[in-house]
Motif scaffolding. Structure first.
Motif, short mmCIF file in Angstrom:
data_model
loop_
_atom_site.label_atom_id
_atom_site.label_comp_id
_atom_site.label_asym_id
_atom_site.label_seq_id
_atom_site.Cartn_x
_atom_site.Cartn_y
_atom_site.Cartn_z
N LEU A 257 17.32 42.45 -1.69
CA LEU A 257 17.41 43.13 -2.94
C LEU A 257 18.18 42.46 -4.23
O LEU A 257 17.17 42.36 -5.01
CB LEU A 257 18.04 44.58 -2.75
N ILE A 258 19.34 42.19 -3.93
CA ILE A 258 20.02 41.72 -5.21
C ILE A 258 19.31 40.42 -5.65
O ILE A 258 19.70 39.77 -6.73
CB ILE A 258 21.44 41.68 -4.77
N SER A 259 18.97 39.57 -4.66
CA SER A 259 18.36 38.38 -5.08
C SER A 259 17.22 38.41 -6.11
O SER A 259 16.80 37.41 -6.62
CB SER A 259 17.84 37.65 -3.70
N GLU A 263 20.48 37.29 -13.42
CA GLU A 263 21.99 37.18 -14.16
C GLU A 263 23.20 37.37 -13.04
O GLU A 263 23.59 38.51 -13.09
CB GLU A 263 22.13 38.29 -15.09
N ARG A 264 23.30 36.39 -12.30
CA ARG A 264 24.23 36.38 -11.29
C ARG A 264 24.77 35.25 -10.80
O ARG A 264 24.02 34.22 -11.22
CB ARG A 264 23.60 37.19 -10.04
N LEU A 265 25.71 35.04 -10.05
CA LEU A 265 26.19 33.62 -9.42
C LEU A 265 25.51 33.76 -8.16
O LEU A 265 25.51 34.89 -7.12
CB LEU A 265 27.74 33.54 -9.54
N GLU A 470 18.15 45.14 -14.36
CA GLU A 470 19.20 44.45 -13.58
C GLU A 470 20.18 45.32 -13.04
O GLU A 470 20.89 45.18 -12.06
CB GLU A 470 19.50 43.05 -13.95
N GLU A 471 20.93 45.88 -14.10
CA GLU A 471 21.95 46.93 -13.85
C GLU A 471 21.52 47.84 -13.08
O GLU A 471 22.16 48.26 -11.95
CB GLU A 471 22.58 47.39 -14.93
N GLU A 472 20.41 48.63 -13.13
CA GLU A 472 20.09 49.62 -12.16
C GLU A 472 19.77 49.17 -10.80
O GLU A 472 20.13 49.91 -9.90
CB GLU A 472 18.82 50.22 -12.49
N ARG A 473 19.49 47.76 -10.61
CA ARG A 473 19.23 47.23 -9.25
C ARG A 473 20.77 47.08 -8.66
O ARG A 473 20.97 47.14 -7.46
CB ARG A 473 18.42 45.91 -9.40
N ARG A 474 21.67 46.44 -9.57
CA ARG A 474 22.96 46.37 -8.95
C ARG A 474 23.60 47.48 -8.65
O ARG A 474 24.37 47.87 -7.58
CB ARG A 474 23.88 46.01 -10.16
#
Length: 539
Positions: A257-259, A263-265, A470-474
């Motif tokens: 999911l998070i992949s 905007e991430r490391l 992206e924040e909703e996915r986070r």
């Protein structure tokens, strides 16, 4: 025993360290171990600071440090706000902190029609989370701030900016080593506060997970985490690479999911164990959804004849959590649980009773012939606090040594700084019901994530607009990664949303989970029925 990555973070002698710590990778363990290691290596406990976001997290870290440093007094394990208030009170002992309910009353006096919404908006403006400020809104903020000044008082949002000014002026440089938890959730003012505290300190360690940044609506900026290396040149980066919490199926689903976020490391915490169950459950409506969850709790517990631990699998009620997107969902869920024999706790902000209790204890003195905790607990019961509010008082009394009038003032301050996620008694054997935001940092063996539908996850307002995808996915990722053994993702075909009944559709995020990891189920229609409720000991 620490694993190699954890040991690297704990033992690092670099001046600036960023630790990227995914779900279940031992973040709190690293912070507590580093605090203890620094003291064992000669640092004074009074000169070591660990900052986190909730009183609950601070109490947990303090308990871990004490287990390895018996007799120590790790007083500087605190939230941003309790630390800031402590520094401000050194300069102005008479400074008064208003509880949230007192702030609402003040706004009501200033003409706010809806004090709750007004307080949220004032907070957003002052934390720079509101992009546009209208003239009337600006006037309310100014009038509110003038009233605070006339009272010689501050509120929650005042604390960190005022403390930043104090530390930045050079009046307070009290720490040699600084550690900051949940660094992905800090806002620019807090980031500046950290930088001021770390100026001249021997070490600064920031730890967190950018994939769990979910508080932009409060002004938090993921950029503070992503730009740490640029802000603090030569920083050492440590990745905690093992997920000790979730079974493999749950961990793999969450990573897939998070992949999808950009905007991430890149940091993939591999699961340390196999197993794990992920299921998607379709229900008729929100009531069916709640009843399905209740039925599953009963089934997994092996029956509720004795309302205790199941002999089959060792599950307790406290091993279950129900996570939702909105407070309305949580209240409806609690209503259905209230019709059952399953004990539960609805995690929500404290009501006006707690503010009244805070005012009471600020105006009295503790008798010398009665143990402080006994006296404070008695006063809380006399105040008629509800179960959740009593739980907050009990947790605060367990987490610190209070004594006399100063103790009552300290207790009042801690309660005034509590957040909704502090309103959780993890020792109580009850199913916890809470929003996804309140659940961050917690874990359960079995998690029911309700309302996984387009419009709720991801959130979209009645006008069709929503927050950052992206924040909703986070946020969905945070919910998934609370589960250790079993994750149920529930959705309803029909739901009351924004005041109207509407047909629901699956969340698009469900399509981002690998289908081979998710079992599709249909919730059986359950007739509502009131079951006998086990009464408490004093009922």
């Amino acid at each position: 025993m620490l694993d190699s990555a954890q040991e690297k973070a704990v033992a690092s002698t670099a001046r600036r360290i960023l630790v990227v710590a995914g779900p279940g990778s031992g973040k709190t363990r690293v912070l507590a171990a580093r605090f203890s290691r620094l003291v064992q290596d000669g640092a004074s406990p009074e000169r070591v600071l660990a900052v986190t976001f909730t009183n609950r997290a601070a109490r947990e870290m303090r308990a871990r440090v004490l287990s390895s440093l018996p007799g120590a007094r790790p007083e500087n394990i605190a939230t941003f706000h309790s630390l800031g208030l402590k520094l401000l009170r050194r300069e102005t002992p008479s400074l008064r902190l208003l509880a949230r309910e007192e702030c609402r009353e003040l706004l009501r006096e200033l003409g706010a029609d809806d004090p709750d919404k007004a307080l949220e908006r004032v907070s957003a403006v002052r934390n720079a989370a509101a992009a546009v400020v209208g003239r009337a809104e600006s006037g309310l903020v100014s009038a509110y701030e003038e009233r605070l000044k006339s009272l010689g008082a501050i509120d929650f949002d005042d604390i960190v900016p005022r403390a930043l000014m104090l530390v930045g002026s050079g009046a307070a440089k009290p720490f040699d080593h600084v550690m900051v938890d949940e660094y992905q959730d800090i806002n620019p003012v807090q980031a500046a506060f950290v930088k001021a505290l770390a100026d001249g300190a021997e070490s600064l360690l920031a730890i967190g997970d950018p994939d769990q940044a979910i508080y932009s609506f409060r002004g938090s900026s993921l950029g503070c985490f992503l730009d740490f290396e640029k802000e603090f040149g030569g920083a050492e980066i440590v990745h905690l690479g093992t997920n000790y919490r979730s079974g493999k199926a749950i961990a793999d689903a969450s990573r897939a999911l998070i992949s999808k976020n950009t905007e991430r490391l890149q940091s993939e915490a591999a699961p340390a164990r196999g197993g794990g169950v992920v299921e998607e459950v379709e229900c008729g409506d929100e009531r069916d959804e709640a009843r399905h969850i209740i039925g599953e709790v009963e089934r997994l517990m092996g029956g509720l004849t004795n309302l205790s631990v199941s002999d089959d699998n060792g599950l307790r009620f406290s091993d279950f959590a129900v996570l939702v997107r909105t407070n309305r969902q949580a209240e409806l869920m609690a209503d259905e649980f209230g019709r059952s024999s399953v004990p539960f706790h609805l995690v929500r902000p404290p009501g006006p009773g707690l503010a009244a209790f805070i005012r009471t204890i600020r105006g009295i003195e503790a008798p010398e012939d009665t143990p402080f905790n006994e006296f404070a607990a008695c006063e809380a019961r006399k105040a008629g606090l509800d179960g959740g509010e009593l739980g907050l008082v009990e947790a605060a009394l367990k987490g610190a040594d209070y004594e006399g009038r100063e103790g009552l003032a300290g207790l009042a301050d801690e309660l005034a700084l509590d957040t909704p996620s502090d309103n959780l008694d993890i020792s109580a054997d009850k199913v916890n019901i809470m929003t996804l935001h309140a659940a961050k940092g917690l874990e359960w063996r079995c998690v029911f994530l309700a309302g996984v539908e387009d419009g709720l996850i991801p959130m979209r307002t009645k006008g069709g607009e929503g927050g950052s995808e992206e924040e909703e996915r986070r946020l969905f990722y945070v919910g998934i990664t609370r589960a250790m053994d079993r994750l149920s993702l529930l959705r309803a075909r029909k739901r009351m949303l924004w005041g109207e009944s509407r047909e629901s559709t699956r969340s698009p995020f469900l399509d981002e989970l690998p289908p081979n990891l998710v079992e599709i189920k249909r919730g059986a229609a359950r007739k509502p029925k009131r079951r006998p409720v086990q009464k408490g000991l004093f009922e």
